[in-house]
Scaffold this motif. Structure first.
Motif, PDB file in Angstrom:
ATOM      1  N   ASP A 115       4.399   3.294   9.269  1.00  0.00           N
ATOM      2  CA  ASP A 115       3.427   2.202   9.296  1.00  0.00           C
ATOM      3  C   ASP A 115       2.220   2.501   8.404  1.00  0.00           C
ATOM      4  O   ASP A 115       1.766   1.625   7.654  1.00  0.00           O
ATOM      5  CB  ASP A 115       2.972   1.922  10.727  1.00  0.00           C
ATOM      6  CG  ASP A 115       4.008   1.126  11.507  1.00  0.00           C
ATOM      7  OD1 ASP A 115       4.625   0.226  10.917  1.00  0.00           O
ATOM      8  OD2 ASP A 115       4.213   1.412  12.693  1.00  0.00           O
ATOM      9  N   THR A 116       1.686   3.723   8.491  1.00  0.00           N
ATOM     10  CA  THR A 116       0.568   4.069   7.616  1.00  0.00           C
ATOM     11  C   THR A 116       0.997   4.023   6.156  1.00  0.00           C
ATOM     12  O   THR A 116       0.265   3.515   5.296  1.00  0.00           O
ATOM     13  CB  THR A 116       0.027   5.468   7.957  1.00  0.00           C
ATOM     14  OG1 THR A 116      -0.421   5.483   9.312  1.00  0.00           O
ATOM     15  CG2 THR A 116      -1.128   5.843   7.039  1.00  0.00           C
ATOM     16  N   ALA A 132       1.207   0.454   5.117  1.00  0.00           N
ATOM     17  CA  ALA A 132      -0.128  -0.145   5.025  1.00  0.00           C
ATOM     18  C   ALA A 132      -0.817   0.255   3.727  1.00  0.00           C
ATOM     19  O   ALA A 132      -1.388  -0.593   3.017  1.00  0.00           O
ATOM     20  CB  ALA A 132      -0.969   0.275   6.215  1.00  0.00           C
ATOM     21  N   VAL A 133      -0.781   1.541   3.404  1.00  0.00           N
ATOM     22  CA  VAL A 133      -1.394   2.013   2.163  1.00  0.00           C
ATOM     23  C   VAL A 133      -0.686   1.409   0.964  1.00  0.00           C
ATOM     24  O   VAL A 133      -1.326   0.971  -0.008  1.00  0.00           O
ATOM     25  CB  VAL A 133      -1.375   3.554   2.110  1.00  0.00           C
ATOM     26  CG1 VAL A 133      -1.880   4.049   0.755  1.00  0.00           C
ATOM     27  CG2 VAL A 133      -2.219   4.146   3.234  1.00  0.00           C
ATOM     28  N   THR A 134       0.635   1.360   1.022  1.00  0.00           N
ATOM     29  CA  THR A 134       1.409   0.797  -0.087  1.00  0.00           C
ATOM     30  C   THR A 134       1.067  -0.670  -0.303  1.00  0.00           C
ATOM     31  O   THR A 134       1.023  -1.145  -1.437  1.00  0.00           O
ATOM     32  CB  THR A 134       2.914   0.943   0.182  1.00  0.00           C
ATOM     33  OG1 THR A 134       3.227   2.326   0.335  1.00  0.00           O
ATOM     34  CG2 THR A 134       3.730   0.381  -0.960  1.00  0.00           C
ATOM     35  N   TYR A 135       0.794  -1.399   0.786  1.00  0.00           N
ATOM     36  CA  TYR A 135       0.421  -2.803   0.620  1.00  0.00           C
ATOM     37  C   TYR A 135      -1.015  -2.944   0.108  1.00  0.00           C
ATOM     38  O   TYR A 135      -1.262  -3.537  -0.950  1.00  0.00           O
ATOM     39  CB  TYR A 135       0.563  -3.593   1.930  1.00  0.00           C
ATOM     40  CG  TYR A 135       0.108  -5.023   1.732  1.00  0.00           C
ATOM     41  CD1 TYR A 135       0.941  -5.949   1.123  1.00  0.00           C
ATOM     42  CD2 TYR A 135      -1.186  -5.424   2.060  1.00  0.00           C
ATOM     43  CE1 TYR A 135       0.510  -7.236   0.859  1.00  0.00           C
ATOM     44  CE2 TYR A 135      -1.625  -6.704   1.807  1.00  0.00           C
ATOM     45  CZ  TYR A 135      -0.775  -7.612   1.213  1.00  0.00           C
ATOM     46  OH  TYR A 135      -1.217  -8.880   0.936  1.00  0.00           O
ATOM     47  N   ARG A 195      10.945  -4.060  14.330  1.00  0.00           N
ATOM     48  CA  ARG A 195      10.867  -2.602  14.310  1.00  0.00           C
ATOM     49  C   ARG A 195       9.521  -2.184  14.887  1.00  0.00           C
ATOM     50  O   ARG A 195       8.481  -2.416  14.293  1.00  0.00           O
ATOM     51  CB  ARG A 195      11.026  -2.065  12.874  1.00  0.00           C
ATOM     52  CG  ARG A 195      10.883  -0.540  12.807  1.00  0.00           C
ATOM     53  CD  ARG A 195      11.212   0.006  11.437  1.00  0.00           C
ATOM     54  NE  ARG A 195      10.389  -0.543  10.388  1.00  0.00           N
ATOM     55  CZ  ARG A 195       9.109  -0.213  10.171  1.00  0.00           C
ATOM     56  NH1 ARG A 195       8.504   0.645  10.968  1.00  0.00           N
ATOM     57  NH2 ARG A 195       8.443  -0.757   9.177  1.00  0.00           N
ATOM     58  N   ILE A 196       9.568  -1.578  16.048  1.00  0.00           N
ATOM     59  CA  ILE A 196       8.337  -1.235  16.757  1.00  0.00           C
ATOM     60  C   ILE A 196       7.736   0.032  16.156  1.00  0.00           C
ATOM     61  O   ILE A 196       8.381   1.070  16.114  1.00  0.00           O
ATOM     62  CB  ILE A 196       8.610  -1.044  18.255  1.00  0.00           C
ATOM     63  CG1 ILE A 196       9.196  -2.335  18.837  1.00  0.00           C
ATOM     64  CG2 ILE A 196       7.337  -0.652  18.993  1.00  0.00           C
ATOM     65  CD1 ILE A 196       9.640  -2.204  20.281  1.00  0.00           C
ATOM     66  N   GLY A 197       6.512  -0.059  15.680  1.00  0.00           N
ATOM     67  CA  GLY A 197       5.835   1.089  15.086  1.00  0.00           C
ATOM     68  C   GLY A 197       4.638   1.499  15.914  1.00  0.00           C
ATOM     69  O   GLY A 197       4.606   1.317  17.138  1.00  0.00           O
ATOM     70  N   ASP A 257      14.099  -9.460  13.337  1.00  0.00           N
ATOM     71  CA  ASP A 257      14.890  -8.228  13.362  1.00  0.00           C
ATOM     72  C   ASP A 257      14.712  -7.426  12.073  1.00  0.00           C
ATOM     73  O   ASP A 257      14.758  -7.981  10.973  1.00  0.00           O
ATOM     74  CB  ASP A 257      16.372  -8.554  13.543  1.00  0.00           C
ATOM     75  CG  ASP A 257      16.696  -9.066  14.933  1.00  0.00           C
ATOM     76  OD1 ASP A 257      15.893  -8.800  15.852  1.00  0.00           O
ATOM     77  OD2 ASP A 257      17.728  -9.738  15.098  1.00  0.00           O
ATOM     78  N   GLY A 258      14.508  -6.114  12.238  1.00  0.00           N
ATOM     79  CA  GLY A 258      14.440  -5.212  11.098  1.00  0.00           C
ATOM     80  C   GLY A 258      13.094  -5.129  10.421  1.00  0.00           C
ATOM     81  O   GLY A 258      12.847  -4.219   9.630  1.00  0.00           O
ATOM     82  N   ALA A 259      12.210  -6.063  10.706  1.00  0.00           N
ATOM     83  CA  ALA A 259      10.911  -6.095  10.023  1.00  0.00           C
ATOM     84  C   ALA A 259       9.941  -5.118  10.663  1.00  0.00           C
ATOM     85  O   ALA A 259       9.888  -4.976  11.886  1.00  0.00           O
ATOM     86  CB  ALA A 259      10.322  -7.499  10.065  1.00  0.00           C
ATOM     87  N   GLY A 260       9.135  -4.445   9.836  1.00  0.00           N
ATOM     88  CA  GLY A 260       8.010  -3.662  10.306  1.00  0.00           C
ATOM     89  C   GLY A 260       6.749  -4.492  10.266  1.00  0.00           C
ATOM     90  O   GLY A 260       6.699  -5.557   9.641  1.00  0.00           O
TER      91      GLY A 260
END
Length: 335
Positions: A225-226, A229-232, A279-281, A306-309
């Motif tokens: 997740d981090t 987030a940074v990549t976005y 996708r639970i983060g 489904d499958g999404a973070g």
């Protein structure tokens, strides 16, 4: 052709000042963007109103105010959703929060959750006097922390007729849970920090996220997740020059004492749509979204992608398109 206009208070109405502007395209159909300046007491908010290309010739449109994640500006996640809603016939207004982006307000980089909610209500003020918008068909769409702000505002601003959320986060709960020694100890430290600021005359700013993946790795933050987030936020993928990635430290005491869902079970009677990442983060948005769904007086639709973070729901086309299709149907039925 689309237009830029400024909403200027003129006694009990807003006066429109028009000037020509360029054209923009969504992923599906041409849409128009009107650049708005919205009066908010002594300051102005910068906003974009995304409109269907045929808006000038159509009946008054339903509209949705976008409440965006913490640290984001109107050109980022909100624009991804607003352009798609406009392509489906729903006007969508996305704004920079007060003190952030191209909106006015001092001090800069303040994240005041109560003012974030007030921003939504000022945006509704503007929409109710905007030509071509049906003032009786206004909803809100909140994403991440913006989901909590949208819920908190809808409790008491019943001009909002429908509430949509995508990966909603109760930012107060999140900040309390992220405090290693507990929220009371965090408030003690923040009190000392503010005293030091008063003595020095300088306000402290902290990062929302590491500025680079290298900084994240050096801090031991290598979870997906981090990284996403940074990549976005911090690369060309989703970065924007007006998004500073800085938060005024004194914001944190406000956030620690904030509960976005307080009294929602009693006051937020509007129809609710919740969209969650499958996708639970570690953002907590899945659990908080389920909490909101269970406590809401009028839950209408729950969607799990489904499958999404969490951060893939910001801009991954397949996931965003799926969410917007569901949201557009929800607003069509409830606005």
């Amino acid at each position: 052709m689309c237009y830029s206009f400024v909403l200027v208070p003129d006694r009990t109405r807003y006066r429109l000042v028009l000037s020509s502007y360029g054209t923009t395209l969504s992923r599906r159909k041409p849409v128009m963007i009107q650049h708005l300046t919205i009066p908010r007491g002594p300051i102005n908010l910068a906003a974009h109103l995304h409109l269907p290309n045929n808006a000038d010739s159509s009946a008054p449109l339903p509209a949705v105010v976008l409440s965006t994640p913490g640290s984001s500006v109107k050109e980022q996640i909100g624009a991804n959703y607003a352009s798609r809603l406009a392509a489906r016939g729903i006007a969508a207004l996305v704004l920079d929060p007060a003190h952030q982006g191209q909106s006015e307000g001092e001090p800069r980089d303040l994240e005041d959750p109560y003012r974030r909610g007030e921003d939504i209500s000022y945006a509704i003020d503007a929409l109710t006097t905007t030509p071509g918008i049906d003032p009786q068909r206004i909803g809100v769409l909140g994403i991440c922390a913006g989901g909590g702000y949208a819920v908190h505002t809808a409790r008491t601003d019943h001009r909002i007729k429908a509430v949509g959320t995508v990966v909603p986060v109760n930012i107060g709960h999140a900040f309390r849970s992220f405090s290693p020694a507990g929220p009371a100890a965090a408030l003690d430290a923040l009190a000392n920090a503010r005293t030091e600021e008063a003595r020095s005359g300088e306000m402290t700013r902290v990062n929302w996220l590491p500025d680079t993946l290298e900084d994240a790795a050096a801090a031991g933050l290598t979870d997906i997740d981090t990284t996403e987030a940074v990549t976005y936020y911090r690369t060309e993928r989703g970065g924007n020059e007006h998004s500073t990635n800085r938060r005024l430290l004194r914001s944190d005491s406000l956030l620690l004492g904030y509960d976005a869902f307080h009294l929602a079970d009693q006051l937020m009677t509007q129809p609710l749509q919740v969209v969650l990442a499958g996708r639970i983060g570690n953002t907590g948005s899945y659990d908080m979204g389920m909490q909101l769904w269970k406590m809401a007086p009028n839950p209408v639709d729950l969607m799990v992608v489904d499958g999404a973070g969490h951060y893939e729901m910001y801009d991954e086309p397949a996931y965003v398109d799926a969410a917007v299709e569901r949201l557009a149907s929800f607003y069509a039925k409830n606005l």
